[in-house]
Design a protein around this motif. Structure first.
Motif, PDB file in Angstrom:
ATOM      1  N   GLY A   1     -21.341  42.054 -23.494  1.00  0.00           N
ATOM      2  CA  GLY A   1     -22.290  41.026 -23.611  1.00  0.00           C
ATOM      3  C   GLY A   1     -21.831  39.896 -22.639  1.00  0.00           C
ATOM      4  O   GLY A   1     -22.016  39.522 -21.376  1.00  0.00           O
TER       5      GLY A   1
ATOM      6  N   SER B   1     -23.535  36.018 -22.775  1.00  0.00           N
ATOM      7  CA  SER B   1     -23.631  34.092 -23.482  1.00  0.00           C
ATOM      8  C   SER B   1     -24.847  33.599 -22.494  1.00  0.00           C
ATOM      9  O   SER B   1     -23.440  33.325 -21.568  1.00  0.00           O
ATOM     10  CB  SER B   1     -22.905  34.087 -24.313  1.00  0.00           C
ATOM     11  OG  SER B   1     -21.482  33.883 -23.771  1.00  0.00           O
TER      12      SER B   1
ATOM     13  N   ARG C   1     -29.637  41.128 -29.064  1.00  0.00           N
ATOM     14  CA  ARG C   1     -29.358  39.357 -30.095  1.00  0.00           C
ATOM     15  C   ARG C   1     -27.792  40.049 -30.387  1.00  0.00           C
ATOM     16  O   ARG C   1     -27.477  41.262 -30.998  1.00  0.00           O
ATOM     17  CB  ARG C   1     -30.042  39.539 -31.494  1.00  0.00           C
ATOM     18  CG  ARG C   1     -31.304  38.775 -30.877  1.00  0.00           C
ATOM     19  CD  ARG C   1     -32.020  38.176 -32.270  1.00  0.00           C
ATOM     20  NE  ARG C   1     -33.432  37.901 -31.631  1.00  0.00           N
ATOM     21  CZ  ARG C   1     -33.472  36.300 -31.429  1.00  0.00           C
ATOM     22  NH1 ARG C   1     -32.414  35.815 -30.922  1.00  0.00           N
ATOM     23  NH2 ARG C   1     -34.750  36.269 -31.362  1.00  0.00           N
ATOM     24  N   GLY C   2     -26.717  39.177 -30.521  1.00  0.00           N
ATOM     25  CA  GLY C   2     -25.797  39.521 -30.592  1.00  0.00           C
ATOM     26  C   GLY C   2     -25.082  39.486 -31.838  1.00  0.00           C
ATOM     27  O   GLY C   2     -25.959  38.885 -32.341  1.00  0.00           O
TER      28      GLY C   2
ATOM     29  N   TYR D   1     -20.453  36.570 -19.144  1.00  0.00           N
ATOM     30  CA  TYR D   1     -20.682  38.018 -19.541  1.00  0.00           C
ATOM     31  C   TYR D   1     -19.685  38.910 -19.227  1.00  0.00           C
ATOM     32  O   TYR D   1     -18.244  38.769 -18.582  1.00  0.00           O
ATOM     33  CB  TYR D   1     -21.286  38.254 -17.757  1.00  0.00           C
ATOM     34  CG  TYR D   1     -20.892  39.932 -17.230  1.00  0.00           C
ATOM     35  CD1 TYR D   1     -22.360  40.332 -18.498  1.00  0.00           C
ATOM     36  CD2 TYR D   1     -20.406  40.333 -16.786  1.00  0.00           C
ATOM     37  CE1 TYR D   1     -22.395  42.049 -17.858  1.00  0.00           C
ATOM     38  CE2 TYR D   1     -20.901  42.087 -16.742  1.00  0.00           C
ATOM     39  CZ  TYR D   1     -22.036  42.559 -17.142  1.00  0.00           C
ATOM     40  OH  TYR D   1     -22.085  44.384 -16.750  1.00  0.00           O
TER      41      TYR D   1
ATOM     42  N   SER E   1     -17.285  34.389 -15.908  1.00  0.00           N
ATOM     43  CA  SER E   1     -18.161  33.268 -16.387  1.00  0.00           C
ATOM     44  C   SER E   1     -18.258  31.633 -15.154  1.00  0.00           C
ATOM     45  O   SER E   1     -18.262  32.141 -14.104  1.00  0.00           O
ATOM     46  CB  SER E   1     -17.430  32.438 -17.373  1.00  0.00           C
ATOM     47  OG  SER E   1     -16.165  32.467 -17.179  1.00  0.00           O
TER      48      SER E   1
ATOM     49  N   GLY F   1     -27.770  31.439 -26.609  1.00  0.00           N
ATOM     50  CA  GLY F   1     -27.986  32.570 -27.938  1.00  0.00           C
ATOM     51  C   GLY F   1     -26.408  33.451 -26.908  1.00  0.00           C
ATOM     52  O   GLY F   1     -26.101  33.519 -25.712  1.00  0.00           O
ATOM     53  N   ASP F   2     -26.163  34.780 -28.164  1.00  0.00           N
ATOM     54  CA  ASP F   2     -24.743  35.677 -27.409  1.00  0.00           C
ATOM     55  C   ASP F   2     -26.316  36.601 -27.535  1.00  0.00           C
ATOM     56  O   ASP F   2     -26.728  37.184 -28.451  1.00  0.00           O
ATOM     57  CB  ASP F   2     -24.287  36.017 -28.292  1.00  0.00           C
ATOM     58  CG  ASP F   2     -23.392  34.024 -28.822  1.00  0.00           C
ATOM     59  OD1 ASP F   2     -23.137  33.474 -27.267  1.00  0.00           O
ATOM     60  OD2 ASP F   2     -22.777  33.844 -29.528  1.00  0.00           O
ATOM     61  N   TRP F   3     -26.034  37.749 -26.637  1.00  0.00           N
ATOM     62  CA  TRP F   3     -27.264  38.250 -26.567  1.00  0.00           C
ATOM     63  C   TRP F   3     -26.289  39.969 -25.988  1.00  0.00           C
ATOM     64  O   TRP F   3     -24.596  39.586 -25.497  1.00  0.00           O
ATOM     65  CB  TRP F   3     -28.096  38.504 -25.039  1.00  0.00           C
ATOM     66  CG  TRP F   3     -29.006  36.667 -25.559  1.00  0.00           C
ATOM     67  CD1 TRP F   3     -28.359  35.945 -25.148  1.00  0.00           C
ATOM     68  CD2 TRP F   3     -30.000  36.452 -26.345  1.00  0.00           C
ATOM     69  NE1 TRP F   3     -29.458  35.018 -25.515  1.00  0.00           N
ATOM     70  CE2 TRP F   3     -30.289  35.509 -25.793  1.00  0.00           C
ATOM     71  CE3 TRP F   3     -29.963  37.461 -26.947  1.00  0.00           C
ATOM     72  CZ2 TRP F   3     -31.221  34.886 -26.494  1.00  0.00           C
ATOM     73  CZ3 TRP F   3     -31.585  36.983 -27.234  1.00  0.00           C
ATOM     74  CH2 TRP F   3     -32.438  36.232 -27.264  1.00  0.00           C
TER      75      TRP F   3
ATOM     76  N   TYR G   1     -22.073  29.974 -19.174  1.00  0.00           N
ATOM     77  CA  TYR G   1     -22.447  31.696 -19.281  1.00  0.00           C
ATOM     78  C   TYR G   1     -21.711  31.692 -19.288  1.00  0.00           C
ATOM     79  O   TYR G   1     -20.308  31.750 -18.459  1.00  0.00           O
ATOM     80  CB  TYR G   1     -24.093  31.957 -18.788  1.00  0.00           C
ATOM     81  CG  TYR G   1     -22.892  32.644 -17.104  1.00  0.00           C
ATOM     82  CD1 TYR G   1     -22.751  34.384 -17.548  1.00  0.00           C
ATOM     83  CD2 TYR G   1     -22.836  31.547 -16.131  1.00  0.00           C
ATOM     84  CE1 TYR G   1     -22.201  34.441 -16.049  1.00  0.00           C
ATOM     85  CE2 TYR G   1     -22.207  32.338 -15.076  1.00  0.00           C
ATOM     86  CZ  TYR G   1     -21.745  33.749 -14.990  1.00  0.00           C
ATOM     87  OH  TYR G   1     -21.772  34.149 -13.768  1.00  0.00           O
TER      88      TYR G   1
ATOM     89  N   ALA H   1     -25.274  29.239 -23.342  1.00  0.00           N
ATOM     90  CA  ALA H   1     -24.677  28.231 -24.153  1.00  0.00           C
ATOM     91  C   ALA H   1     -25.250  27.028 -23.428  1.00  0.00           C
ATOM     92  O   ALA H   1     -26.460  26.910 -22.159  1.00  0.00           O
ATOM     93  CB  ALA H   1     -23.751  27.499 -23.660  1.00  0.00           C
TER      94      ALA H   1
END
Length: 210
Positions: free
Chosen positions: A101, A103, A209-210, A112, A136, A67-69, A110, A105
């Motif tokens: 951020g 994320s 949660r993003g 950052y 990433s 998810g996106d955080w 990922y 997948a």
């Protein structure tokens, strides 16, 4: 006559700023080259009995990290509060503003994306570091450990020391070669918690949660 000591101190501030910024994405131990290169290991999930509920819920993620955080401002503050404790003997104090951020997948990649400014005081000399860009790569989960590998560093860091601007990117590139080589994480709460390292200590940071 004070120019040479200030130049030497400037280099120290840039290195320390980059080092502690790296710490916010680094792990207590481990080597990224040992990280599994595939996608995160899936966990077993129950099959819904109601097809309508299935359609509404969508596919289950393979692990709780997907998810996106966001690492919010208060979590950054928590991290740097510990950094300040660890660096107390050097009279270095960091005051962060901003967030990052993070994320993950399903395909095992990922990213950052920090948007962070640090006001730094080192023995009374003021400095400021701004970190942006993207880091990433690939990630995998192994039990309660998160590992990353094959990182692409597109981060940048601008530093101002005592009013003089300088580019901290070369130092950032040297230190931020691998962001989360091996970090414990926990999924027992509402959102994941990842234990980030300051070098001397570890700090559990809660993702929003993003």
């Amino acid at each position: 006559m004070q120019a040479r000591p200030r130049l030497a101190l400037t280099g120290t501030i840039v290195a320390l700023a980059a080092l502690t910024l790296a710490g916010c994405t680094a792990s207590p131990s481990g080597d990224a080259s040992d990280a599994p290169s595939g996608s995160p290991k899936p966990t077993a999930t129950g099959q819904a009995t109601d097809a309508a509920t299935d359609d509404a819920a969508g596919a289950e993620p393979s692990n709780c990290l997907v998810g996106d955080w966001v690492l919010s401002d208060d979590q950054m503050q928590r991290y740097y509060d510990q950094v300040n404790v660890d660096l107390a003997e050097y009279a270095i104090v960091y005051d962060p503003t901003g967030s990052a951020g993070l994320s993950f997948a399903e395909d095992g990649t990922y990213a950052y994306t920090p948007a962070l400014t640090l006001a730094v005081d080192i023995a009374g000399l003021p400095a400021e570091a701004t970190l942006g860009g993207t880091l990433s790569g690939q990630y995998a989960v192994d039990g309660e450990t998160l590992r990353t590998s094959n990182d692409t560093n597109a981060l940048s860091m601008d530093v101002t020391v005592d009013g003089v601007a300088m580019d901290g990117t070369p130092v950032t590139e040297q230190i931020l070669a691998s962001p989360i080589t091996s970090a414990p994480y926990d999924c027992s709460g509402a959102t994941p918690v990842i234990h980030f390292s300051t070098g001397a200590s570890t700090v559990p940071l809660t993702l929003a949660r993003g």
